[in-house]
Enzyme design. Structure first.
Site, PDB file in Angstrom:
ATOM      1  N   ASP A  98      -1.742  10.077  -6.487  1.00 47.26           N
ATOM      2  CA  ASP A  98      -1.830   9.736  -5.071  1.00 47.26           C
ATOM      3  C   ASP A  98      -2.502  10.878  -4.320  1.00 47.26           C
ATOM      4  O   ASP A  98      -2.206  12.059  -4.566  1.00 47.26           O
ATOM      5  CB  ASP A  98      -0.433   9.498  -4.496  1.00 47.26           C
ATOM      6  CG  ASP A  98      -0.338   8.169  -3.767  1.00 47.26           C
ATOM      7  OD1 ASP A  98      -1.131   7.967  -2.837  1.00 47.26           O
ATOM      8  OD2 ASP A  98       0.525   7.345  -4.115  1.00 47.26           O
ATOM      9  N   ASP A 204      -4.129   7.333   0.079  1.00 47.97           N
ATOM     10  CA  ASP A 204      -3.202   6.806   1.075  1.00 47.97           C
ATOM     11  C   ASP A 204      -3.901   6.648   2.434  1.00 47.97           C
ATOM     12  O   ASP A 204      -4.564   7.581   2.906  1.00 47.97           O
ATOM     13  CB  ASP A 204      -2.019   7.774   1.192  1.00 47.97           C
ATOM     14  CG  ASP A 204      -0.882   7.222   2.011  1.00 47.97           C
ATOM     15  OD1 ASP A 204      -0.291   6.211   1.614  1.00 47.97           O
ATOM     16  OD2 ASP A 204      -0.584   7.816   3.065  1.00 47.97           O
ATOM     17  N   GLU A 246      -6.252   2.836   0.113  1.00 45.05           N
ATOM     18  CA  GLU A 246      -5.368   1.977   0.906  1.00 45.05           C
ATOM     19  C   GLU A 246      -5.995   1.833   2.284  1.00 45.05           C
ATOM     20  O   GLU A 246      -6.184   2.815   2.997  1.00 45.05           O
ATOM     21  CB  GLU A 246      -3.978   2.605   1.013  1.00 45.05           C
ATOM     22  CG  GLU A 246      -3.000   1.733   1.788  1.00 45.05           C
ATOM     23  CD  GLU A 246      -1.700   2.447   2.097  1.00 45.05           C
ATOM     24  OE1 GLU A 246      -0.663   1.769   2.196  1.00 45.05           O
ATOM     25  OE2 GLU A 246      -1.714   3.696   2.250  1.00 45.05           O
ATOM     26  N   HIS A 319       5.320  -0.046  -3.608  1.00 41.87           N
ATOM     27  CA  HIS A 319       6.436   0.718  -3.067  1.00 41.87           C
ATOM     28  C   HIS A 319       6.669   0.465  -1.583  1.00 41.87           C
ATOM     29  O   HIS A 319       7.717   0.837  -1.049  1.00 41.87           O
ATOM     30  CB  HIS A 319       6.198   2.211  -3.293  1.00 41.87           C
ATOM     31  CG  HIS A 319       5.019   2.741  -2.548  1.00 41.87           C
ATOM     32  ND1 HIS A 319       3.721   2.379  -2.853  1.00 41.87           N
ATOM     33  CD2 HIS A 319       4.917   3.589  -1.492  1.00 41.87           C
ATOM     34  CE1 HIS A 319       2.890   2.979  -2.026  1.00 41.87           C
ATOM     35  NE2 HIS A 319       3.584   3.724  -1.187  1.00 41.87           N
ATOM     36  N   ASP A 320       5.692  -0.159  -0.905  1.00 39.70           N
ATOM     37  CA  ASP A 320       5.811  -0.438   0.529  1.00 39.70           C
ATOM     38  C   ASP A 320       6.099  -1.901   0.828  1.00 39.70           C
ATOM     39  O   ASP A 320       6.195  -2.279   1.997  1.00 39.70           O
ATOM     40  CB  ASP A 320       4.513  -0.053   1.251  1.00 39.70           C
ATOM     41  CG  ASP A 320       4.367   1.445   1.435  1.00 39.70           C
ATOM     42  OD1 ASP A 320       5.405   2.137   1.468  1.00 39.70           O
ATOM     43  OD2 ASP A 320       3.222   1.923   1.538  1.00 39.70           O
TER      44      ASP A 320
END
Length: 566
Positions: A98, A204, A246, A319-320
Site C-alpha cells: 500500500d 490510497d 484507489e 477492507h473498506d
C-alpha cells in the site's frame, strides 16, 4: 492490447491486523502471514496486496503513517517482512504494498516540524491556510469541506496559528504535492521499497493528491495527471511492477486518463460506482435497496467503455466495504455457499484483474455485534458521534446501518478454525470474531470438496488456462432489463493482441441467477446452443447428479461456457 502479467494475475488482499496472530497479543502480524503462505499458494493466487504495515499510531488502522520506511512494531520487524517477501516469491506470488501519500500521520516528523513554523524547511509539506475571515486565529475554517470520516476537514493548530487540511481523520493531515521537495521525498521512499524487491503499489486515494490553489476541488485536481506522470517517469517505469490507484469519484472517461495504455500513469484503478449502488441521496449511511438492473448497468458500462483503452479492476469487497456475500448475495445457511460462488463467477469472468479480499474465499459474512461500543472503526465512531449530536437516529437504527455497511464487517479476524479465537489468536482479538466461525472457517473449507475455497481454486485455474477469460472484450449484456438473470457474452478476436495471437476468435457466455428462486432462461436457448462447452458451474456434487436443465437456472446458479466466437 498488450499482454501483461498483472492483467493475467489474481490478487489477494491481506488486512494484516486481522489475518493471523503469531504471538497471542490479539493483533495479526507479519510472522502470522508467513505461517499461512502455503494456504495462499494452495488457493492459486498470483499477487498479495498487503494493506499498510508501516509504523503508525493507528488512528486509522495503519493508513496514518508516521514512518514510511519502518514496520509497525505490533506487526514485527523489517527482517520479518523480508522473510515474508522471500516466502511469497519462493511460491511464485508477488507482493504489492500500500502507498499512502495523500496524507501522513500527524506524528510523522514532517508534520511535527511543519506545525512549528511557517518558515521552516517543512513548512510547506502540508496544506495550511488562515481562517475564512483572513485572520489566522479566525474561528471559521478556510472553507466548508467535510472530512470523509464526518465533521469539518480542517483542524486549527495553535502552535502554527493556522488550519491544516485533513480529508480523513484529524490525525491524517494532507500532504502538499505542490511542493517538489516533498514529491522527491515520496519518490525516494517508493524507490526504497522497490529496491527491496516488491512488485508494485496499491495507491490510497491517489486522485486526491492535487488540490487547486483556490481550494475548490480535492478530487481529480488540476495537476493530478502531471504528478502521476512524473512519478511514472521517475520511478514506476524503471521497474516491472503493477500499480492500482484507489480513485473515488471517477467515471470511465476519467479513469481512462489514469489507465490509458499510452498515458504513462497507472495500470488500473479501483472505481466506486458499483459500491454506491445501495447509497441514497444522503450517501453511504443512507441505505436503499439495490437492483440488479442498476448493478449490471454500472458493471457493463465499465466493461464496454474501457475495453481496448485501459484495464479494469474487479472487486465486490475490501477492507473498506462490507462482505460481498452479505451485500450482493444471500448469507443465510441455505444459500451462502451457492451465492458466494455465483458472485465469484461474475468477478472472474469479466475483463480485468480480480481482487479477492481475505475470507471471501471461505464465504465470511457481515457481523452483527450487539453494541455500538463493540466497533473499533474511526469512521463508524465519528459518524455515530455526529448522529447522536444531531439526535435524528436512535442507537438501534444506527446499529442496523452499521451491521449492513460498516467497515468493521470486513475487519473481523480471519476465521481459520472452529477452535478458540477462530484459530486467529490464542489471546483476546483486537476486534471481536464473527460468532459464525464454528461453521465458517478455512479448516472446514479445505476439507470440503464442494466448499467456496475449492470453487475459487477452479475459477483461478480456469482463468490461467483460458486466456479468453482474461482478455475477451466486446461485452454484451443479453438481458439488460432482467432483475434476476444476468447473462453476458464476451468475445476474444484473433487479432486482439499486439504481442501474441489466439488461434481463432473465442467466446465466453456467463449466466448468473441473482435470486433464491429458479429462473426461466428459455430466452437464452439459442445463445446456449451456440456457446460451446460448459466449462464451469457452481452446483454441488449432489446437485450434479441431476442433469443440467437447458431452460431453467437454479437458485443462485452460475454457468460458464467457452467456445468459438460467433
Amino acid at each position: 492490447m498488450k499482454r501483461a502479467w498483472w492483467k493475467e494475475a489474481v490478487v489477494y488482499q491481506i488486512y494484516p491486523r486481522s489475518f493471523m496472530d503469531s504471538n497471542g497479543d490479539g493483533i495479526g502480524d507479519i510472522p502470522g502471514i508467513l505461517s499461512r503462505a502455503d494456504y495462499l499458494a494452495e488457493l492459486g493466487i498470483d499477487v498479495v496486496w498487503l494493506s499498510p504495515v508501516y509504523q503508525s499510531p493507528n488512528a486509522d488502522n495503519g493508513y496514518d503513517i508516521s514512518d514510511y520506511r519502518a514496520i509497525m512494531t505490533e506487526f514485527g520487524t523489517l527482517d520479518d517482512w523480508k522473510r515474508l517477501l522471500k516466502a511469497l516469491h519462493d511460491r511464485n506470488i508477488r507482493l504489492v504494498m500500500d502507498l499512502v501519500v495523500n496524507h501522513s500521520s500527524d506524528e510523522h516528523p514532517w508534520f511535527v516540524e511543519s506545525k512549528k513554523s511557517r518558515d521552516g524547511a517543512y513548512a510547506d509539506y502540508y496544506i495550511w491556510r488562515d481562517g475564512r475571515g483572513g485572520c489566522a486565529c479566525d474561528a471559521e475554517p478556510p472553507n466548508d469541506w467535510q472530512s470523509v470520516f464526518s465533521g469539518p476537514a480542517w483542524k486549527y493548530s495553535a502552535a502554527r496559528d493556522q488550519w491544516y487540511l485533513h480529508l480523513f481523520a484529524e490525525k491524517q493531515p494532507d500532504l502538499n504535492w505542490e511542493n517538489p521537495v516533498l514529491r522527491r521525498e515520496i519518490f525516494d521512499m517508493m524507490r526504497f521499497w522497490l529496491d527491496l524487491g516488491i512488485d508494485g503499489f496499491r495507491m490510497d486515494v491517489i486522485n486526491m493528491i492535487s488540490k487547486d490553489a483556490a481550494l475548490t476541488t480535492f478530487m481529480n485536481g488540476p495537476r493530478v495527471h502531471e504528478f502521476l506522470q512524473e512519478m511514472n517517469a521517475e520511478i514506476l517505469s524503471k521497474y516491472d511492477i503493477m500499480t492500482v490507484g484507489e480513485t473515488p469519484g471517477v467515471d470511465p472517461a476519467l479513469a481512462e486518463l489514469y489507465v490509458g495504455e499510452n498515458r504513462n500513469e497507472l495500470n488500473m484503478v479501483f472505481q466506486f460506482e458499483h459500491m454506491d449502488v445501495d447509497s441514497g441521496p444522503g450517501g453511504k449511511w443512507d441505505i436503499r435497496p439495490w437492483m440488479l438492473t442498476e448493478l449490471r448497468a454500472i458493471l457493463g458500462k465499465w466493461q464496454r467503455e474501457l475495453d481496448g483503452k485501459g484495464w479494469n479492476s474487479l472487486y465486490l469487497n475490501n477492507h473498506d466495504q462490507p462482505r460481498m456475500v452479505s451485500r450482493f448475495g444471500d448469507d443465510s445457511p441455505l444459500w451462502r455457499v451457492k451465492s458466494a460462488k455465483m458472485l465469484a463467477t461474475m468477478l472472474h469472468t469479466m475483463q480485468g484483474t480480480p481482487y479477492i479480499y481475505q475470507g471471501e474465499e471461505i464465504g465470511m459474512t457481515n457481523v452483527a455485534f450487539p453494541s455500538i461500543e463493540d466497533y473499533e472503526d474511526v469512521e463508524i465512531r465519528n459518524w455515530v458521534k455526529e448522529e447522536r449530536e444531531r439526535g435524528a437516529l436512535r442507537d438501534n437504527e444506527l446499529l442496523k446501518r452499521i451491521h449492513y455497511r460498516g467497515r468493521d464487517n470486513a475487519r473481523t479476524p480471519m476465521q481459520w478454525t472452529a477452535g478458540k479465537g477462530a484459530g486467529f489468536t490464542s489471546g483476546t482479538p483486537w476486534l471481536g470474531v464473527n460468532p459464525n466461525y464454528a461453521e465458517i472457517n478455512a479448516e472446514a473449507a479445505l476439507a470440503d470438496p464442494d466448499s467456496i475455497f475449492r470453487y475459487y481454486q477452479k475459477l483461478i485455474a480456469l482463468r490461467k488456462r483460458k486466456k479468453e477469460l482474461v482478455y475477451a472484450g466486446s461485452f454484451e449484456d443479453l438481458c439488460p432489463r432482467n432483475e434476476f438473470v444476468y447473462a453476458y457474452r464476451r468475445t476474444l478476436k484473433a487479432e486482439t493482441f499486439t504481442n501474441a495471437q489466439p488461434e481463432s476468435d473465442r467466446s465466453i457466455l456467463t449466466i448468473l441467477n441473482f435470486s433464491g428462486e429458479a429462473q426461466d432462461i428459455g430466452f437464452l436457448t439459442d445463445h446456449i446452443d451456440n456457446a460451446g462447452d460448459l466449462v464451469l458451474d457452481n452446483r454441488s456434487t449432489d446437485e450434479k447428479k441431476v442433469p443440467l436443465s437447458p431452460a431453467t437456472l437454479g437458485p443462485w446458479e452460475a454457468r460458464v461456457y467457452l467456445g468459438e466466437g460467433n
